[in-house]
Design a protein around this motif. Structure first.
Motif, short mmCIF file in Angstrom:
data_model
loop_
_atom_site.label_atom_id
_atom_site.label_comp_id
_atom_site.label_asym_id
_atom_site.label_seq_id
_atom_site.Cartn_x
_atom_site.Cartn_y
_atom_site.Cartn_z
N LYS A 26 -12.89 -33.36 6.89
CA LYS A 26 -11.58 -32.70 6.89
C LYS A 26 -11.68 -31.31 6.25
O LYS A 26 -11.06 -30.35 6.71
N ARG A 30 -10.75 -27.76 7.97
CA ARG A 30 -9.88 -26.77 7.34
C ARG A 30 -10.59 -25.43 7.21
O ARG A 30 -9.99 -24.37 7.38
N ALA A 33 -10.64 -23.72 10.58
CA ALA A 33 -9.32 -23.19 10.90
C ALA A 33 -9.05 -21.90 10.11
O ALA A 33 -8.57 -20.90 10.66
N GLN A 285 1.19 -19.63 10.07
CA GLN A 285 1.55 -20.99 9.70
C GLN A 285 0.43 -21.94 10.11
O GLN A 285 -0.07 -21.85 11.23
N TYR A 286 0.07 -22.83 9.20
CA TYR A 286 -0.92 -23.86 9.49
C TYR A 286 -0.23 -25.20 9.70
O TYR A 286 0.75 -25.51 9.02
N LEU A 287 -0.76 -26.01 10.62
CA LEU A 287 -0.36 -27.41 10.64
C LEU A 287 -0.81 -28.04 9.33
O LEU A 287 -1.82 -27.62 8.73
N ALA A 288 -0.10 -29.06 8.89
CA ALA A 288 -0.34 -29.64 7.56
C ALA A 288 -1.80 -30.04 7.35
O ALA A 288 -2.37 -29.83 6.28
N ASP A 289 -2.42 -30.63 8.39
CA ASP A 289 -3.78 -31.13 8.23
C ASP A 289 -4.83 -30.03 8.14
O ASP A 289 -5.98 -30.29 7.79
N TYR A 290 -4.45 -28.79 8.46
CA TYR A 290 -5.43 -27.71 8.51
C TYR A 290 -5.17 -26.61 7.49
O TYR A 290 -5.91 -25.64 7.42
N LYS A 291 -4.14 -26.78 6.68
CA LYS A 291 -3.83 -25.76 5.68
C LYS A 291 -4.94 -25.72 4.63
O LYS A 291 -5.30 -26.75 4.07
#
Length: 326
Positions: A26, A30, A33, A285-291
């Motif tokens: 994960k 991240r 990203a 803006q990042y999706l939550a899983d990629y912030k």
């Protein structure tokens, strides 16, 4: 683009194992990203800072890299070993040049004055001290038996340790009775790394040697021969041949290093602030899983580690063939 880059890392064996290292995987995602988002910010902001990267410059960088190898065959072999295609390397070089030039543009003409460097030196004077060093040579008597094929045992009996101590005492006695240290090294020492050079270990500072050895080294006078000293390697007979006392380094000796470090810190701070402002201005803006965990963007310091010479983020993936226990 994210899916393509992730697949390339996985195909090259440069990504953590998703099933065995879920948290690292994960973090890896991240980091990818963050890296890609940062590149997009730089592409959008480059015109305002008059930053460009031409294909001719990318080709020149490629040629510079190729010159590091003996020939085209070796270069292609290196690409294959790293799981890279020529196209991927070209893209990495292009991205690396963009990052490098954007950092330079953001930093502008920052400098560190003599006064600032001097003030830093005075405030951190204790950090600019050259440690005491001692020139050391030794004789090692190992208790570990050596087989005919050259392999060395990993353990020794008490009897073997006792015999090693007796031999170390004999070697010391010969030196004390007038024998040349180098001659005694050649006769007795089991340290293959130094036995051919008179047992010389060179300049030793604190923290470099095993504790038992270091304690004795820094208790001897120049020219004094130690009693046998036991370490995990065997018994040592040690001589300190010269002592260079600790000394305070003068400002002129370290000012260039201080200026470089202060300038790098200043440029890094400016870069991170600029990226944070650009992120806000562009509405990233990042999706939550990629912030990113840090909540910051910092090209060159992604969740994958530092940017490599090819411009790509590095991973901390396991080496191919590694096992759970390694």
């Amino acid at each position: 683009e994210f899916t393509r880059l992730k697949a390339a890392y996985e195909a090259a064996g440069r990504a953590p194992k998703k099933d065995r290292q879920p948290e690292k995987y994960k973090s890896f995602e991240r980091g990818l990203a963050e890296y890609l988002v940062t590149l997009e910010i730089l592409r959008q902001e480059a015109p305002a800072l008059k930053v460009t990267v031409t294909e001719a410059e990318v080709r020149a960088e490629m040629e510079r890299m190729k010159k590091m190898f003996l020939g085209e065959e070796e270069f292609e072999g290196a690409l294959k070993a790293h799981g890279l295609t020529l196209e991927q390397l070209t893209q990495s070089l292009r991205e690396g040049l963009l990052i490098e030039r954007m950092k330079a543009a953001v930093a502008g003409d920052m400098t560190v004055s003599e006064e600032e460097a001097q003030a830093y030196y005075e405030a951190h004077k204790s950090e600019y001290v050259e440690q005491e060093s001692r020139e050391v040579r030794h004789i090692l008597i190992s208790p570990f038996a050596k087989a005919m094929d050259g392999t060395v045992a990993t353990s020794a009996t008490q009897q073997e340790w006792d015999a090693a101590k007796v031999e170390a005492e004999r070697a010391r006695s010969e030196i004390q009775n007038g024998s040349n240290f180098v001659t005694v090294v050649e006769k007795y020492s089991d340290d293959e790394a130094t036995s051919g050079s008179g047992g010389v270990l060179g300049a030793v500072t604190r923290g470099l040697m095993v504790p038992a050895f270091e304690v004795v080294v820094f208790s001897l006078q120049a020219g004094e021969i130690s009693q046998p000293v036991k370490t995990q390697y065997g018994y040592h007979v040690i001589e300190v041949t010269d002592i260079t006392p600790e000394r305070q380094l003068a400002y002129d000796q370290v000012k260039e290093n201080i200026k470089a470090a202060l300038l790098e810190a200043r440029q890094t701070e400016a870069w991170e602030q600029w990226l944070a402002l650009a992120q806000t201005r562009l509405g990233v803006q990042y999706l939550a899983d990629y912030k990113p965990n840090s909540g910051e963007l910092a090209a060159g310091r992604t969740g994958l580690g530092a940017i490599t010479t090819t411009g790509e983020p590095e991973t901390d993936a396991e080496p191919a063939g590694s096992s759970d226990g390694e």
